[in-house]
Design an enzyme around this catalytic site. Sequence first.
Site, mmCIF file in Angstrom:
data_model
loop_
_atom_site.group_PDB
_atom_site.id
_atom_site.type_symbol
_atom_site.label_atom_id
_atom_site.label_comp_id
_atom_site.label_asym_id
_atom_site.label_seq_id
_atom_site.Cartn_x
_atom_site.Cartn_y
_atom_site.Cartn_z
ATOM 1 N N ASP A 1 0.724 -1.149 0.116
ATOM 2 C CA ASP A 1 -0.097 -0.067 -0.025
ATOM 3 C C ASP A 1 0.849 1.253 0.037
ATOM 4 O O ASP A 1 1.933 1.093 -0.615
ATOM 5 C CB ASP A 1 -0.733 -0.005 1.269
ATOM 6 C CG ASP A 1 -2.151 0.705 0.884
ATOM 7 O OD1 ASP A 1 -2.466 1.684 0.505
ATOM 8 O OD2 ASP A 1 -3.265 -0.038 0.844
ATOM 9 N N HIS B 1 -3.813 5.807 3.269
ATOM 10 C CA HIS B 1 -4.363 4.688 2.614
ATOM 11 C C HIS B 1 -4.071 3.552 3.551
ATOM 12 O O HIS B 1 -4.655 2.574 3.776
ATOM 13 C CB HIS B 1 -4.590 4.585 1.247
ATOM 14 C CG HIS B 1 -5.553 3.541 0.473
ATOM 15 N ND1 HIS B 1 -4.876 2.344 0.487
ATOM 16 C CD2 HIS B 1 -6.640 3.560 0.029
ATOM 17 C CE1 HIS B 1 -5.999 1.513 -0.141
ATOM 18 N NE2 HIS B 1 -7.072 2.427 -0.742
ATOM 19 N N SER C 1 -11.023 -1.121 -0.996
ATOM 20 C CA SER C 1 -9.812 -1.245 -0.313
ATOM 21 C C SER C 1 -9.958 -1.488 1.120
ATOM 22 O O SER C 1 -9.049 -1.971 1.925
ATOM 23 C CB SER C 1 -8.945 0.188 -0.749
ATOM 24 O OG SER C 1 -8.421 0.369 -1.694
#
Length: 786
Positions: free
Chosen positions: A150, A228, A560
Amino acid sequence: MTSEESYSSTLPKPSPMALYLCSLIIIFFISFASGDAISSDLTVKTYIIRVNDESKPSIFPTHYHWYTSEFTQSTSILHVYDTVFRGFSASITPSQASDLQKHPDVLAVFEDRRRQLHTTRSPQFVGLRNQRGLWSESDYGSEVIIGVFDTGIWPERRSFSDLNLSPVPHRWKGVCQTGVKFTPRNCNKKIIGARFFSKGHEAAGGIGFGSAINETVEFRSPRDADGHGTHTASTAAGRHVFKVSMAGYAAGIAKGVAPKARLAVYKVCWKGSGCFDSDILAAFDAAVNDGVDVISISIGGGDGISSPYYLDPIAIGAYGAVSRGVFVSSSAGNDGPNGMSVTNLAPWLTTVGAGTIDRNFPAEVVLGDGRKVDGVSLYAGPAISGKKYPLIYPGKSGVLSASLCMDNALDPNEVRGKIVICDRGSNPRVAKGLVVKKAGGVGMILSNGVSNGEGLVGDAHLIPACSVGSDEGDRIKAYASTGRGTATIVFQGTVLGVKPAPVVASFSGRGPNGMNPEILKPDLIAPGVNILAAWTDAVGPTGLDSDARRIEFNILSGTSMSCPHVSGAAALLKSAHPDWSPAAIKSAIMTTANTLNKQLQPMTDESTGNATTPYDFGAGHLNLDLAMDPGLVYDVTNQDYVSFLCAIGYGAKTIQVITRSPVACPARRKPVPENLNYPSIAVMFSTGVKKGGLRKTLVRRVRNVGDVNSVYTAKVEAPKGVTVVVKPGRLVFDEKVRELSYYVTVKIDGNNVVMGDSGAVFGSLSWVDGKHVVRSPIVVTQLDPL
């Protein structure tokens, strides 16, 4: 003295500069003659080259020496791959790439591509309970290592505390790579490893033209500048953290699905500029060498088009991992509710769609005529409730940029002091509010378009704002068009016990599988709407540069967010059953998934409110109450995957691009794609087949992982217009018989079958022993493969 010597001796000696210029001219003409320098493809690009490692001459001590001697210069090479993939990535011209493709030892050459990120209460929602069940049996995943691909991690968050954790597992071979604002102290017994991969990313910035990384907003290290990665890592394996919220929303205790699992961070994505295949493949190589047990990758193609497996480095890297016992969980993409929008299609990947949980953040638009419209919002600033403001819809002008509230598209004279209706799309949802604020508006109503339907996600808006569905948005626009419309927005905080739940998220990627419809994708869904998890300190909750707020936890939606739920689930199952293969873990998760919501009604679609199908939810919604003890599992060997690749028409050399090892497809009896020992059953008939040919017999095998002496009986819910016969109808297991095969014959009644809007009909096969229900969805479709 020869005549030539005599002649030359009479000439003046050239200056060093003249010699230099002459050499340049000679090089120029040699290059021109060879067609390399003066050509239309001087542009240098990054390519990934798959080589046949068995061809390496013994004279070369390493593959790197071979590559730099045989294929390209050392200065061109970015990554050398030697675990999940054998080959290298390099910055070369298209003509050089074309030449390499012709080399007998090169299996494949493909251009580097940019990928995109597929951007608490959820552990309880999927069936986890303190001190009992899977959490207790697995010790919360304490000895399992989850590799997260990520944007990095913000290690100081409480979710990553190593308090009371046992020492790092001895088998761990990874490193804590240091860099900008990331030191060895940022790793601990929780974050046991961290790496960052940027060579492919930097090469994309132009060879010789500097870095593609914007170091004013990024860290050249595993530290997370985007948020994220921190969010997905803590969703999978965050520790219990008390007294948390996002600006007052979702207050309570935050925890990941596998709270004691260890984290290995692989930063392959960079803020605002995506993730490159060459770096992702390098991360797969490193993670498997390091010793991870699970890989969580919430990344996929951003163009809605899936590449064949042999041209897809995520599929190739994942195969290399799965073939070595590493479970790989991937996101299904956020291009729903359109059909055939699911991504990450390889059968060895576990592909996860998104559903809602029973928590919401409602807001209400109160119109001047008394009507109330339900919406959602995570706005936490000064409220405007009680006071009504004039309504305006800039889109009535017919100018698209105005309807979307794009930068500089709103006329301050028209919107000042008003609540502005903005259409969803093109620019970020939260950015529209800033455009409204800049033009003098006091609030925003964000209206879904038809493609989004009624599906809503909460946003931490910077001005008073509320999201509403497509139908309600149209009603508000009609009211505003009268010229006398007024409204206010009331924010209602956090509401629990929302019904129905789960609901398939409107954005979740849907089937059918556009590559191979014989494999049902997504595999299942998990919580992916309004998920609370840890956040970076580098940006505010919206991720916008202008957002100066800093928070410890943020609420996000997307596949996600659902992917790391399954990654954490796999870690728990791996901890409870160390001998289970990735396919066995996948089977346990899929065959115990729920197809009903918490109200024991069929799951519905958030975008329409209608009933859903396996094209929307796969095998169902993650249910960890049952996954620890599934009864039977469908295991898949590496040879099974090879047979599947043969069945879909790949040749031996093409398959070797994926598997690394040489293979041979059967010369006579071609395998059938539907015979892959998958936990779901998808049967495809060609539209050109006559009625008499609308019959197929498939084979499956199951292994008993429950009580030694068990008897299972087949229970079939046949799709309408389809006959399904299972032989044998009973499976009897004992100490000697732990694995059995069965056959499923599917026959279409050409006169009575009616394929729905999705072009398929749906049913199920369950094996029942009085304690377990081992359920597989059945999908029957008639179409011609792409």
